[in-house]
Design a protein around this motif. Sequence first.
Motif, PDB file in Angstrom:
ATOM      1  N   ASN A   1     -10.076   6.592  10.791  1.00 12.36           N
ATOM      2  CA  ASN A   1      -9.073   7.341  10.031  1.00 12.36           C
ATOM      3  C   ASN A   1      -8.556   6.505   8.874  1.00 12.36           C
ATOM      4  OD1 ASN A   1      -7.006   8.886   9.077  1.00 12.36           O
ATOM      5  ND2 ASN A   1      -6.009   9.204  11.049  1.00 12.36           N
ATOM      6  N   SER A   2      -8.912   6.860   7.661  1.00 11.61           N
ATOM      7  CA  SER A   2      -8.411   6.138   6.495  1.00 11.61           C
ATOM      8  C   SER A   2      -7.675   7.066   5.531  1.00 11.61           C
ATOM      9  CB  SER A   2      -9.581   5.475   5.750  1.00 11.61           C
ATOM     10  OG  SER A   2     -10.521   6.454   5.341  1.00 11.61           O
ATOM     11  N   THR A   3      -7.378   8.284   5.987  1.00  9.29           N
ATOM     12  CA  THR A   3      -6.700   9.243   5.104  1.00  9.29           C
ATOM     13  C   THR A   3      -5.246   9.435   5.511  1.00  9.29           C
ATOM     14  OG1 THR A   3      -7.621  11.033   6.455  1.00  9.29           O
ATOM     15  CG2 THR A   3      -8.820  10.414   4.451  1.00  9.29           C
ATOM     16  N   ASN A   4      -5.006  10.061   6.645  1.00  7.65           N
ATOM     17  CA  ASN A   4      -3.619  10.335   7.052  1.00  7.65           C
ATOM     18  C   ASN A   4      -3.176   9.427   8.192  1.00  7.65           C
ATOM     19  OD1 ASN A   4      -5.213  11.464   9.030  1.00  7.65           O
ATOM     20  ND2 ASN A   4      -3.886  13.244   9.345  1.00  7.65           N
ATOM     21  N   TYR A   5      -3.703   8.211   8.221  1.00  8.40           N
ATOM     22  CA  TYR A   5      -3.367   7.257   9.280  1.00  8.40           C
ATOM     23  C   TYR A   5      -1.878   6.985   9.365  1.00  8.40           C
ATOM     24  CZ  TYR A   5      -2.874   3.815   5.534  1.00  8.40           C
ATOM     25  OH  TYR A   5      -2.459   3.127   4.416  1.00  8.40           O
ATOM     26  N   TYR A   6      -1.157   7.108   8.267  1.00  7.71           N
ATOM     27  CA  TYR A   6       0.267   6.786   8.206  1.00  7.71           C
ATOM     28  C   TYR A   6       1.131   7.795   8.953  1.00  7.71           C
ATOM     29  CZ  TYR A   6      -0.535  10.097   4.418  1.00  7.71           C
ATOM     30  OH  TYR A   6      -0.939  11.189   3.689  1.00  7.71           O
TER      31      TYR A   6
ATOM     32  N   TYR B   1       0.862  -1.187   0.000  1.00  9.10           N
ATOM     33  CA  TYR B   1       0.000   0.000   0.000  1.00  9.10           C
ATOM     34  C   TYR B   1       0.897   1.236   0.000  1.00  9.10           C
ATOM     35  CZ  TYR B   1      -3.893  -3.089   1.101  1.00  9.10           C
ATOM     36  OH  TYR B   1      -4.833  -4.082   1.055  1.00  9.10           O
TER      37      TYR B   1
ATOM     38  N   SER C   1     -12.293  -2.440   3.761  1.00  7.98           N
ATOM     39  CA  SER C   1     -12.887  -1.108   3.744  1.00  7.98           C
ATOM     40  C   SER C   1     -13.183  -0.597   5.139  1.00  7.98           C
ATOM     41  CB  SER C   1     -14.185  -1.122   2.928  1.00  7.98           C
ATOM     42  OG  SER C   1     -15.101  -2.069   3.483  1.00  7.98           O
TER      43      SER C   1
ATOM     44  N   PRO D   1       0.087   4.978   0.487  1.00  9.58           N
ATOM     45  CA  PRO D   1      -0.809   6.119   0.714  1.00  9.58           C
ATOM     46  C   PRO D   1      -0.231   7.441   0.218  1.00  9.58           C
ATOM     47  CG  PRO D   1       0.157   5.358   2.776  1.00  9.58           C
ATOM     48  CD  PRO D   1       0.495   4.346   1.740  1.00  9.58           C
ATOM     49  N   THR D   2       1.105   7.540   0.161  1.00  5.32           N
ATOM     50  CA  THR D   2       1.774   8.676  -0.468  1.00  5.32           C
ATOM     51  C   THR D   2       2.936   8.127  -1.270  1.00  5.32           C
ATOM     52  OG1 THR D   2       3.421   9.133   1.253  1.00  5.32           O
ATOM     53  CG2 THR D   2       1.221  10.070   1.577  1.00  5.32           C
TER      54      THR D   2
ATOM     55  N   TYR E   1      -5.430   1.470  10.265  1.00  6.17           N
ATOM     56  CA  TYR E   1      -6.249   1.917   9.137  1.00  6.17           C
ATOM     57  C   TYR E   1      -7.714   1.727   9.503  1.00  6.17           C
ATOM     58  CZ  TYR E   1      -8.222   2.257   4.441  1.00  6.17           C
ATOM     59  OH  TYR E   1      -8.966   2.619   3.346  1.00  6.17           O
ATOM     60  N   ASN E   2      -8.406   2.833   9.747  1.00  3.43           N
ATOM     61  CA  ASN E   2      -9.839   2.858  10.007  1.00  3.43           C
ATOM     62  C   ASN E   2     -10.195   2.367  11.413  1.00  3.43           C
ATOM     63  OD1 ASN E   2     -12.335   3.740   9.112  1.00  3.43           O
ATOM     64  ND2 ASN E   2     -12.156   2.683   7.155  1.00  3.43           N
TER      65      ASN E   2
END
Length: 335
Positions: A268-273, A145, A321, A147-148, A186-187
């Motif tokens: 949180n599934s956007t900036n979780y990292y 994965y 998801s 994310p960025t 994640y989430n």
Amino acid sequence: MPLRINCLLVFVSLFSGPSGITLQPLSQPPIIINDTTDCTNIDQLLQSLTQSIASLINESVSTNLSCLLNSGSSAQCAADSCHAIAQALPNNPSGYYWILNSTNAAVNVYCDLVRYLNGSRGWMRVAYVNMSDPSQTCPSAWTLYTPTTDVRLCGRPRSPGCFSVNYTTYGVPYSKVCGWVKGYNYNTNDGFNRYLCTSPCVYTAIDQAYLDGVSITRNSPLRQHLWSYADANVNSKNCPCYINSAYPNSVPSFVGPDWYCQGQGGGNSTNYYNYPLWGGACSGSQASCCTDPNLPWFYKTLPGQVLDTLEVRICSDQPLSDEDTRVQNVELYVL
């Protein structure tokens, strides 16, 4: 009347090994000299034999000395263990060395000779995942994965369930295991899933997704628990160690005290990292989850020596998801 003498010479060979020089009969038949008059050749033969033995001794001593100074540098100079190298050559750097396994076969392994892990040096590395290194890829059972563009993580390829990676210990006996994991929430992960159970409860079984997070086990041949890194939603206080935890008794009995649990945010599934887990930095309701001074490392001493493979599983009981634990680093060592 001339004296009749039968002269028998049996040649020997020298072999060098960890315990020194030994003498063994040659595999070929002995050289027998039958002289009906005398043994005039005996001095010459003895001199030749003496020179051969001296040469073999010098070669053997030289080889043994070289191996003492370069323990583990080759299959011929294989050491008993990574720990033995660390003790014999304390200034050696970490790296790949040759050691002997349980069948006395030489195997090439990575030895950590520098760090004192739980008070000991000379651990053999078994698992190594470092996704901050762009040259590395995820193990085949996991999915990459990104994310960025500069963040690379490994997670489940599909859902639900556990997805495992097995690591050999090369037939090297060990009685201690240590390691660490760096992951991300994640989430809406749930920590230990026991509280979700209705009878009969499958989430208390080690072979099932008993947690959202990372499970570390050994196979002998049935799974034996080593450590659990649970990942839980902070907002719902699912970690057993949270202040006023909603589920303080959710840890399965086979896990015992061998676990860490932490979460970041909720949904949180956007900036979780941006929020790593199990690094020892906790605050607020989960402050008590980070009191172990060993974090992120775990240490486990076994009842005796084993040869078991190690297994790392990323688990979750719900769809991708909804929840996942994604890891950046995994390292496991044995001694």
